[in-house]
Design an enzyme around this catalytic site. Structure first.
Site, mmCIF file in Angstrom:
data_model
loop_
_atom_site.group_PDB
_atom_site.id
_atom_site.type_symbol
_atom_site.label_atom_id
_atom_site.label_comp_id
_atom_site.label_asym_id
_atom_site.label_seq_id
_atom_site.Cartn_x
_atom_site.Cartn_y
_atom_site.Cartn_z
ATOM 1 N N ALA A 35 0.806 -1.219 0.000
ATOM 2 C CA ALA A 35 0.000 0.000 0.000
ATOM 3 C C ALA A 35 0.840 1.271 0.000
ATOM 4 C CB ALA A 35 -0.942 -0.006 1.208
ATOM 5 N N ASN A 38 2.852 1.675 -3.151
ATOM 6 C CA ASN A 38 1.982 2.097 -4.246
ATOM 7 C C ASN A 38 1.788 3.618 -4.238
ATOM 8 O OD1 ASN A 38 1.656 -0.659 -4.657
ATOM 9 N ND2 ASN A 38 -0.377 -0.732 -3.750
ATOM 10 N N TYR A 168 -8.444 -1.509 6.416
ATOM 11 C CA TYR A 168 -8.698 -2.643 7.308
ATOM 12 C C TYR A 168 -8.580 -3.961 6.558
ATOM 13 C CZ TYR A 168 -11.003 -5.987 10.319
ATOM 14 O OH TYR A 168 -11.278 -7.101 11.076
ATOM 15 N N ARG A 169 -7.804 -4.892 7.119
ATOM 16 C CA ARG A 169 -7.630 -6.214 6.530
ATOM 17 C C ARG A 169 -8.008 -7.279 7.562
ATOM 18 N NH1 ARG A 169 -7.470 -3.259 2.864
ATOM 19 N NH2 ARG A 169 -5.890 -3.048 1.233
ATOM 20 N N ALA A 279 -6.189 0.529 -6.210
ATOM 21 C CA ALA A 279 -6.986 1.698 -6.594
ATOM 22 C C ALA A 279 -7.120 2.681 -5.439
ATOM 23 C CB ALA A 279 -8.366 1.261 -7.076
ATOM 24 N N GLY A 280 -7.321 2.166 -4.237
ATOM 25 C CA GLY A 280 -7.433 3.049 -3.079
ATOM 26 C C GLY A 280 -6.140 3.805 -2.812
ATOM 27 N N ASP A 281 -5.018 3.159 -3.047
ATOM 28 C CA ASP A 281 -3.720 3.822 -2.852
ATOM 29 C C ASP A 281 -3.515 4.932 -3.875
ATOM 30 O OD1 ASP A 281 -3.125 1.931 -0.810
ATOM 31 O OD2 ASP A 281 -2.486 0.510 -2.337
#
Length: 340
Positions: A35, A38, A168-169, A279-281
């Site tokens: 993350a 990225n 969150y993972r 995509a979120g990164d």
């Protein structure tokens, strides 16, 4: 001149070719991903001075990571090395009603076993203006909770802007552990990133009139979420990406931003997905870039959503796009016509 520091783990990504399932695969496509890495690559592609901080194994795999990141111009001078393994993750790309799947093999990696004293934050943050981390890093162990705490304390001492993506993972820690740790760490955070699921899982804050499984998202509900987060923790900005999953390879993609007391929302893109991981990164990197460059809040949000929209079309976690390409999509030039 702005300088961004990102802190986290980078892994070897082993993806099945095309749309093969993991049980079908007899070979994998190798890239490197994580993350915070990225985000660093996206910012470097946009011309921002950025340093990625991690711990790598003292072997050829560690060297492969360095070679990969070096080609993007990311500063690697604060990476440390030690004996141990590089974390892995396996990716099966979904299609239609079959979702994508990720399997982690990162337990006891050299980064997960790193010690707080491996990172000299006074030196790492010497010329920094922005520090970025995600909830994945402290999820890897109490030692990394302490490392994050040390970094955040030093950042505040130096008056450095801090951003965090909750990320969150469930495969890394429980909701209860995440809530306890992140409630402490975000006290240092100025800019919070999340998606439609993170805020509920980590802080128990749910958007009214929304159901992410059914793809039903309410802008009014997410404005309420942003304001409740700001009230509880005092964030200067809260940015939430919104995904409407029609099927695995066809999504609606948009985002909202609370900047001080003003609420903004972006246009929604209909995205035919090649690879959604990262995509979120790319969205977070877009907001960081826009903020650093002094863009107005709506312009910042539109830039970030356009950047992350493009990421869905690119294989691998890194958003391999140029500043000009993102700006064109943000202005509405997203028809996909051939450029001659």
């Amino acid at each position: 001149m702005a300088k961004v520091v990102t802190f986290g783990e980078i892994m070897m990504r082993l993806a099945t070719p095309g749309y093969l399932r993991l049980v079908q695969a007899n070979q994998f496509e190798v890239t490197y991903a994580g993350a915070e890495a990225n985000v660093a690559v996206s910012l470097a592609n946009f011309g921002i001075d950025v340093s990625f901080v991690t711990k790598l194994p003292s072997n050829e795999l560690g060297q492969a990571v360095l070679r990969t990141l070096r080609q993007y111009g990311v500063d690697l001078s604060h990476i440390c090395f030690g004996e141990g393994r590089l974390g892995l993750y396996f990716l099966e790309t979904g299609f239609s009603q079959r979702p994508s799947k990720v399997i982690y093999d990162r337990a006891n990696s050299v980064f997960a076993l790193s010690k707080p004293q491996d990172f000299n934050w006074d030196e790492i943050l010497k010329d920094a203006t922005w520090l970025h981390f995600t909830g994945i890093t402290p999820a890897l162990g109490d030692n990394l909770v302490e490392s994050c705490r040390n970094a955040l304390n030093k950042a505040k001492e130096k008056n450095i802007t801090v951003s965090c993506d909750l990320n969150y993972r469930a495969k890394l820690w429980s909701e209860e552990k995440a809530r306890g740790v992140m409630s402490e760490l975000v006290q240092y955070v100025d800019v919070l990133f999340a998606n439609e699921e993170d805020t509920e899982k980590v802080f128990g804050i749910h958007a009214d009139d929304s159901n992410i499984v059914e793809g039903k998202l309410s802008l009014a509900g997410y404005e309420q979420v942003c304001r409740r987060l700001r009230e509880r923790f005092g964030f200067k900005k809260v940015a939430i990406s919104l995904r409407e999953s029609i099927v695995a390879n066809l999504n609606g993609w948009s985002a909202v931003l609370l900047d001080d007391d003003d609420f903004y929302h972006s246009r929604q893109y209909t995205v035919h997905i090649v690879d959604r991981v990262g995509a979120g990164d790319s969205f977070a990197a877009g907001v960081i870039y826009g903020t650093i460059m002094g863009m107005k809040p709506q312009e910042t949000l539109d830039f970030a959503v356009a950047a992350s929209c493009l990421k869905h079309t690119i294989i691998g976690d890194f958003n391999q796009v140029t500043l000009e390409e993102v700006k064109k999509v943000a202005k509405g030039e997203g028809s996909g016509r051939v450029v001659r």
